[in-house]
Scaffold this active site. Sequence first.
Site, mmCIF file in Angstrom:
data_model
loop_
_atom_site.group_PDB
_atom_site.id
_atom_site.type_symbol
_atom_site.label_atom_id
_atom_site.label_comp_id
_atom_site.label_asym_id
_atom_site.label_seq_id
_atom_site.Cartn_x
_atom_site.Cartn_y
_atom_site.Cartn_z
ATOM 1 N N GLU A 248 -5.177 7.452 6.815
ATOM 2 C CA GLU A 248 -4.217 8.265 7.071
ATOM 3 C C GLU A 248 -4.448 9.490 6.721
ATOM 4 O O GLU A 248 -5.257 9.244 6.102
ATOM 5 C CB GLU A 248 -3.354 7.768 6.377
ATOM 6 C CG GLU A 248 -1.623 8.728 7.136
ATOM 7 C CD GLU A 248 -0.572 8.046 8.405
ATOM 8 O OE1 GLU A 248 -1.023 7.291 8.895
ATOM 9 O OE2 GLU A 248 0.042 9.193 8.423
ATOM 10 N N LYS B 149 7.429 -1.652 6.551
ATOM 11 C CA LYS B 149 8.020 -0.255 5.807
ATOM 12 C C LYS B 149 9.088 0.156 5.156
ATOM 13 O O LYS B 149 10.143 -0.821 5.360
ATOM 14 C CB LYS B 149 7.793 0.859 6.961
ATOM 15 C CG LYS B 149 8.175 1.059 7.832
ATOM 16 C CD LYS B 149 8.511 1.930 8.954
ATOM 17 C CE LYS B 149 9.049 1.632 10.419
ATOM 18 N NZ LYS B 149 8.702 2.402 11.009
ATOM 19 N N PHE C 84 -6.978 2.567 5.863
ATOM 20 C CA PHE C 84 -6.071 1.146 5.470
ATOM 21 C C PHE C 84 -6.922 0.355 6.374
ATOM 22 O O PHE C 84 -6.058 -1.099 5.784
ATOM 23 C CB PHE C 84 -4.888 1.706 5.541
ATOM 24 C CG PHE C 84 -4.636 1.945 6.693
ATOM 25 C CD1 PHE C 84 -4.430 1.781 7.904
ATOM 26 C CD2 PHE C 84 -3.957 3.494 7.043
ATOM 27 C CE1 PHE C 84 -3.745 1.978 8.851
ATOM 28 C CE2 PHE C 84 -3.248 3.848 8.211
ATOM 29 C CZ PHE C 84 -3.186 3.143 9.281
ATOM 30 N N GLU D 34 1.158 -1.448 -0.108
ATOM 31 C CA GLU D 34 -0.037 -0.159 -0.223
ATOM 32 C C GLU D 34 0.588 1.076 0.202
ATOM 33 O O GLU D 34 2.148 0.909 0.771
ATOM 34 C CB GLU D 34 -0.619 -0.033 1.569
ATOM 35 C CG GLU D 34 -1.667 -1.303 1.306
ATOM 36 C CD GLU D 34 -2.826 -1.450 2.615
ATOM 37 O OE1 GLU D 34 -3.060 -0.560 2.779
ATOM 38 O OE2 GLU D 34 -3.125 -1.942 2.958
ATOM 39 N N ARG E 182 -1.948 8.546 17.108
ATOM 40 C CA ARG E 182 -2.054 6.824 17.505
ATOM 41 C C ARG E 182 -1.501 6.746 19.167
ATOM 42 O O ARG E 182 -0.898 6.173 19.825
ATOM 43 C CB ARG E 182 -0.997 6.679 16.733
ATOM 44 C CG ARG E 182 0.218 7.200 17.199
ATOM 45 C CD ARG E 182 1.144 6.891 15.508
ATOM 46 N NE ARG E 182 2.358 6.121 16.584
ATOM 47 C CZ ARG E 182 3.321 5.840 15.380
ATOM 48 N NH1 ARG E 182 3.354 5.521 13.748
ATOM 49 N NH2 ARG E 182 4.017 4.406 15.528
ATOM 50 N N LYS F 286 2.263 4.528 1.253
ATOM 51 C CA LYS F 286 2.654 4.556 2.761
ATOM 52 C C LYS F 286 2.016 6.655 2.775
ATOM 53 O O LYS F 286 3.512 7.397 2.362
ATOM 54 C CB LYS F 286 4.103 4.705 3.002
ATOM 55 C CG LYS F 286 4.295 4.698 5.089
ATOM 56 C CD LYS F 286 5.227 4.604 5.330
ATOM 57 C CE LYS F 286 5.602 4.554 6.785
ATOM 58 N NZ LYS F 286 5.218 6.194 7.260
ATOM 59 N N ARG G 237 4.379 -4.580 17.141
ATOM 60 C CA ARG G 237 5.444 -4.102 16.013
ATOM 61 C C ARG G 237 6.025 -5.541 15.767
ATOM 62 O O ARG G 237 6.570 -5.636 16.454
ATOM 63 C CB ARG G 237 6.639 -3.074 16.026
ATOM 64 C CG ARG G 237 7.045 -2.966 14.701
ATOM 65 C CD ARG G 237 8.901 -1.899 14.999
ATOM 66 N NE ARG G 237 8.026 -0.925 15.869
ATOM 67 C CZ ARG G 237 8.086 -0.010 15.494
ATOM 68 N NH1 ARG G 237 7.832 0.178 13.969
ATOM 69 N NH2 ARG G 237 8.167 1.374 16.054
HETATM 70 P P1 AMP Z 1 6.313 5.191 11.031
HETATM 71 O O1 AMP Z 1 5.678 6.810 11.360
HETATM 72 O O2 AMP Z 1 7.333 5.482 10.573
HETATM 73 O O3 AMP Z 1 6.441 4.050 12.485
HETATM 74 O O4 AMP Z 1 5.198 4.121 9.989
HETATM 75 C C1 AMP Z 1 3.950 3.450 9.986
HETATM 76 C C2 AMP Z 1 3.318 4.969 9.780
HETATM 77 O O5 AMP Z 1 2.859 5.168 8.564
HETATM 78 C C3 AMP Z 1 1.670 4.715 10.528
HETATM 79 O O6 AMP Z 1 1.776 4.465 12.167
HETATM 80 C C4 AMP Z 1 0.464 5.364 9.583
HETATM 81 O O7 AMP Z 1 0.310 6.144 10.228
HETATM 82 C C5 AMP Z 1 1.274 5.398 8.070
HETATM 83 N N1 AMP Z 1 0.850 4.957 7.290
HETATM 84 C C6 AMP Z 1 0.535 5.130 6.215
HETATM 85 N N2 AMP Z 1 0.044 4.866 5.384
HETATM 86 C C7 AMP Z 1 -0.518 3.743 5.564
HETATM 87 C C8 AMP Z 1 -0.928 2.353 5.078
HETATM 88 N N3 AMP Z 1 -1.295 2.277 3.864
HETATM 89 N N4 AMP Z 1 -0.895 1.209 6.161
HETATM 90 C C9 AMP Z 1 -0.433 1.459 7.325
HETATM 91 N N5 AMP Z 1 -0.437 2.633 8.625
HETATM 92 C C10 AMP Z 1 0.281 3.871 7.188
#
Ligand code: AMP
Length: 587
Positions: free
Chosen positions: A301, A424, A341, A249, A271, A251, A418
């Site tokens: 998001e 990611k 999502f 998906e 969150r 991000k 996690r």
């Molecule tokens: P990070 O903040 O770098 O740990 O990345 C995780 C975050 O990406 C999640 O907490 C979401 O806020 C964001 N996110 C954006 N797009 C998506 C998606 N398609 N699926 C899940 N999380 C997403």
Amino acid sequence: MNFANIAEMFRVLESTEARLEMTSIISNFLKTVPKNELRDVIYIIQGKLHPDFYQIEFGMADKLVLKTISLTSGVPYEIVENLWIKIGDPGEVAEKLIKEKKQITLFSEALSIARVVKNLKLIETCEGKESQILKTKYLASMLHDSGPVEAKYLCRIVSGKMRTGASIMTILDAITITFATKEERAEIERAFNITCDSGLIAETLARSGMRGIHAIHVKVGNPIKVMLAERLSSLSEIIDKMDGTCAIEYKYDGIRAQVHIGKNYVRIFSRRLEDLTNNFPDITKSLTNQFKGEEVIIEGECVAVNSETGQIQSFQEIVRRRRKYNITETVKDIPVKIFIFDMLYLNGTDLTSEPYPERRKLIEKWFNITGIIQISCMKIVHSMEEADKFFNNAIKERCEGIIAKSIGNESVYRAGSRGFLWIKYKKDYCGNFVDSFDLVVVGAFYGMGKRAGKYGALLMASYDSESGRYGTVCKLGTGFDDSFLDNMPSILNKYKSNEKPHLLDTKITPDIWFQPGIILEVVGAEVTISPNHAAGMNIIKEGSGIGIRFPRFTGRIRYDKEPEQSTTVSEMIQMYNVQFTNNSPST
Ligand code: AMP
């Protein structure tokens, strides 16, 4: 039960930094608490009256607490304030002055927990012109009947500075060993992760044991701890890890929103469990209108979009929506969309144990996807080439990267954890900087030269989820623009501490300490072994921790993350090991 009992437990708790010892201190205390007071006690241990997702504060600034101490102790305000300037903690000021005053107090009545809860509730609900006077009155009435130790913790609670060093994980450990067995810890943690309510968990266990815990389900109104993604440093590794096929998906670079819709009820939780409902009235309204059922919990998001082209805007735009005031104008200025999502609950059914493809289908079925309500762009891929093409499209569409999601039967929603069910991959991973890190500010150094009178650099730490402690990983002094340099003291002020945070391991002493609270996104050239930093001590090399080389602030303050959601020590060690296989490590 009397408040003196809990205050005494806090005093003992503060004397140790060892997690096991803290667990047993709290557990021994919990064994003595009557069932009907257990819930309140669990919240009070965390300096609150409610679970975390209630956004109610006591609203007593240090100076108001000092005024009350002055009134109750009879010591002139100036003297109280001077003492506070020296000590920094209103709790310790109260302890010292009440100790002196107690020798002359004749009539006092033991302060029960029930009375403390009642008065604290009055303090948090006071409103209007008289509120300051009333808050003072309710606190003074408790201080009048307090011993020095009780006074210390009461003042810390009302001023929002209740820091015993016991993290929520330690409290859950204590609840487990008091009312269940260690083997049942995982089920208890799951119940906590889907309710975010430690008081409810303790009370349920005390009253109905594990049977009660098994009966706890996802419910509209109780935020669910969010599922988090692991990271890998290349798309090919991701495809391998997913056994050759997975969903990927976009991000989106915005604010994560968990939206709860029920009959006459709608709430958006961040969150970090903050209530963002008022910041997104447009999203709330459209989601409610475009949902075809009765009750639902979804995640998505929220991103800012250009009002004319609909193009996704930078993260800096959407954060302006987090304002507390002038929301109506901000809503007009910054149009947004939500990209849904996940769906975690629907019309009475908990979906968190359903596999990802089922949950995804339900989003399309139960929402009218149009206008500001969108579904995340997704593709099932079977090769690295397909993934790469999708990733490039994501970047073209101004996304941060992609999230790969497992599509097997095991692809449940793992609340609060996690793992590799989601992985990611961001565009930062492709440049000169190996990676980005979300690090916690734990200290500051005064600036010199052009930065005189400001903070010149910050001491940054990462969270060790095994030990529940923080360890320093770098000093951060680049990437600050003028406005950040000017605003830094006010952003960090709330977390200022007179002493090293209880849960921090460090070899460096900054000019100012901060309790873990603010998270900054930092990019770095490399994760290295460092004799100067305390995170991951002795794991890779005896006598050394891990650090980040050439750290630079990206400009993003991660208000949406809790300190425990910062990049963890084990993630950093994993990054170090990946470098080690790709290049030769630098030490
Ligand atoms: P990070 O903040 O770098 O740990 O990345 C995780 C975050 O990406 C999640 O907490 C979401 O806020 C964001 N996110 C954006 N797009 C998506 C998606 N398609 N699926 C899940 N999380 C997403």
